[in-house]
Design a protein around this motif. Structure first.
Motif, PDB file in Angstrom:
ATOM      1  N   GLN A  61       0.464  -5.271  28.485  1.00  0.00           N
ATOM      2  CA  GLN A  61       1.362  -4.178  28.842  1.00  0.00           C
ATOM      3  C   GLN A  61       1.406  -3.167  27.702  1.00  0.00           C
ATOM      4  O   GLN A  61       1.351  -3.534  26.525  1.00  0.00           O
ATOM      5  CB  GLN A  61       2.771  -4.739  29.118  1.00  0.00           C
ATOM      6  N   PHE A  72       3.771  -0.037  26.113  1.00  0.00           N
ATOM      7  CA  PHE A  72       5.128   0.495  26.101  1.00  0.00           C
ATOM      8  C   PHE A  72       5.198   1.719  25.196  1.00  0.00           C
ATOM      9  O   PHE A  72       4.441   1.835  24.240  1.00  0.00           O
ATOM     10  CB  PHE A  72       6.118  -0.524  25.527  1.00  0.00           C
ATOM     11  N   GLN A  96       8.117   3.491  22.819  1.00  0.00           N
ATOM     12  CA  GLN A  96       9.488   3.461  22.303  1.00  0.00           C
ATOM     13  C   GLN A  96       9.829   4.866  21.827  1.00  0.00           C
ATOM     14  O   GLN A  96       9.219   5.361  20.864  1.00  0.00           O
ATOM     15  CB  GLN A  96       9.652   2.452  21.164  1.00  0.00           C
ATOM     16  N   GLY A  98      14.975   4.855  20.557  1.00  0.00           N
ATOM     17  CA  GLY A  98      14.853   3.403  20.561  1.00  0.00           C
ATOM     18  C   GLY A  98      14.590   2.764  21.911  1.00  0.00           C
ATOM     19  O   GLY A  98      14.343   1.554  21.990  1.00  0.00           O
ATOM     20  N   GLN A  99      14.631   3.544  22.954  1.00  0.00           N
ATOM     21  CA  GLN A  99      14.417   3.000  24.299  1.00  0.00           C
ATOM     22  C   GLN A  99      12.959   2.601  24.497  1.00  0.00           C
ATOM     23  O   GLN A  99      12.056   3.374  24.174  1.00  0.00           O
ATOM     24  CB  GLN A  99      14.814   4.011  25.367  1.00  0.00           C
ATOM     25  N   LEU A 100      12.731   1.399  25.009  1.00  0.00           N
ATOM     26  CA  LEU A 100      11.380   0.913  25.315  1.00  0.00           C
ATOM     27  C   LEU A 100      11.088   1.182  26.780  1.00  0.00           C
ATOM     28  O   LEU A 100      11.805   0.716  27.663  1.00  0.00           O
ATOM     29  CB  LEU A 100      11.269  -0.583  25.040  1.00  0.00           C
ATOM     30  N   ASN A 149       8.304   1.061  29.871  1.00  0.00           N
ATOM     31  CA  ASN A 149       7.049   0.497  30.347  1.00  0.00           C
ATOM     32  C   ASN A 149       6.105   1.618  30.789  1.00  0.00           C
ATOM     33  O   ASN A 149       6.500   2.502  31.533  1.00  0.00           O
ATOM     34  CB  ASN A 149       7.346  -0.429  31.518  1.00  0.00           C
ATOM     35  N   PHE A 165       3.476   0.612  21.829  1.00  0.00           N
ATOM     36  CA  PHE A 165       3.217  -0.799  21.603  1.00  0.00           C
ATOM     37  C   PHE A 165       2.336  -1.370  22.702  1.00  0.00           C
ATOM     38  O   PHE A 165       2.472  -1.034  23.876  1.00  0.00           O
ATOM     39  CB  PHE A 165       4.522  -1.607  21.603  1.00  0.00           C
ATOM     40  N   PRO A 212       4.748 -12.982  25.440  1.00  0.00           N
ATOM     41  CA  PRO A 212       4.070 -11.803  24.917  1.00  0.00           C
ATOM     42  C   PRO A 212       4.084 -11.741  23.397  1.00  0.00           C
ATOM     43  O   PRO A 212       5.060 -12.111  22.753  1.00  0.00           O
ATOM     44  CB  PRO A 212       4.896 -10.656  25.505  1.00  0.00           C
ATOM     45  N   PHE A 226       3.454  -8.830  20.476  1.00  0.00           N
ATOM     46  CA  PHE A 226       3.370  -7.384  20.309  1.00  0.00           C
ATOM     47  C   PHE A 226       2.533  -7.024  19.100  1.00  0.00           C
ATOM     48  O   PHE A 226       2.562  -7.710  18.070  1.00  0.00           O
ATOM     49  CB  PHE A 226       4.762  -6.793  20.114  1.00  0.00           C
ATOM     50  N   ARG A 229       1.851  -4.056  16.069  1.00  0.00           N
ATOM     51  CA  ARG A 229       2.782  -3.348  15.196  1.00  0.00           C
ATOM     52  C   ARG A 229       3.027  -1.921  15.662  1.00  0.00           C
ATOM     53  O   ARG A 229       3.891  -1.239  15.139  1.00  0.00           O
ATOM     54  CB  ARG A 229       2.268  -3.351  13.762  1.00  0.00           C
TER      55      ARG A 229
END
Lengths: 112, 112
Positions: free
Chosen positions: A33, A35, A37, A41-43, A45, A86, A100, A102, A104
């Motif tokens: 997946q 993402f 950010q 700060g909201q992640l 998809n 990410f 999962p 992640f 960096r």
């Protein structure tokens, strides 16, 4: 466990430019997946893409599972694309679960 | 808006204390995941619940515990807090045990 490497770590673009972000992983995976950010700060998809190619507007992603990498393409970048991207990958654990790992992240700044 | 809600948004507490973070998944999603994001460790998977049962466990400390209730909301309990527990805690949900995950806005925990 699975190692995930994302490149480049930092990217600065002028609005309108195109970019390619890469995610390499060390083992075969069933789940991948991407993402975003945002600066608040909201992640969010972007794609669930364990294999193949998908497109959503100015963004597209390709995963070549056999070669253990995935690419995220951003075309005609906008200032709202700024943030950290990410990649999260995982194989299938016991009972079909997905653990999962992640990377960096790639920090993207788009200047007007 | 992902449809995943988390409360509280911010939490400031002292070392040695105990806190509870709450998450409500998207309507129809049966899986809930908890993640910790810190500057030094990045994004780390903590634990997954599916339809009330623990499904997968990641790097979750013994001082931390979680549960998913019959109405599918989940709580993450953090006890004997240390300075190093200061982080952003995310909850995510998905329909099944794998697949696309949708993230909540996060709870920012500060331990003083």
């Amino acid at each position: 466990g699975i190692q995930v490497e994302q490149s480049p770590p930092d990217l600065i673009l002028q609005e309108g430019a195109n970019s390619t972000l890469r995610c390499n992983f060390s083992d075969s995976v069933n789940n991948l997946q991407w993402f975003h950010q945002n600066p608040w700060g909201q992640l969010i998809n972007l794609f669930y893409i364990p294999s193949g190619t998908k497109q959503n507007g100015r963004l597209s992603a390709t995963t070549v599972a056999t070669e253990r990498y995935s690419l995220l393409y951003i075309s005609s970048s906008q200032t709202t694309d700024s943030g950290v991207y990410f990649c999260a990958v995982g194989g299938e654990g016991s009972g079909g679960s997905y653990i999962p790992t992640f990377g960096r992240g790639t920090s993207l700044i788009v200047h007007p | 808006d992902s449809g995943v809600t988390q409360t509280p948004k911010h939490l400031i507490t002292a070392t040695g204390q105990r806190v509870t973070l709450r998450c409500s998944p998207r309507s129809g999603d049966l899986s809930v995941y908890w993640y910790q994001q810190s500057l030094d460790q990045g994004l780390q998977f903590l634990i997954q619940y599916y339809n009330g049962e623990e499904r997968a466990k990641g790097n979750i400390l013994e001082r931390f515990s979680a549960q998913q209730f019959p109405d599918l909301h989940s709580e993450l309990n953090l006890s004997s807090l240390e300075l190093g527990d200061s982080a952003l805690y995310f909850c995510a949900s998905s329909v099944a045990t794998a697949g696309t995950q949708y993230f909540g806005p996060g709870t920012r925990l500060t331990v003083l």
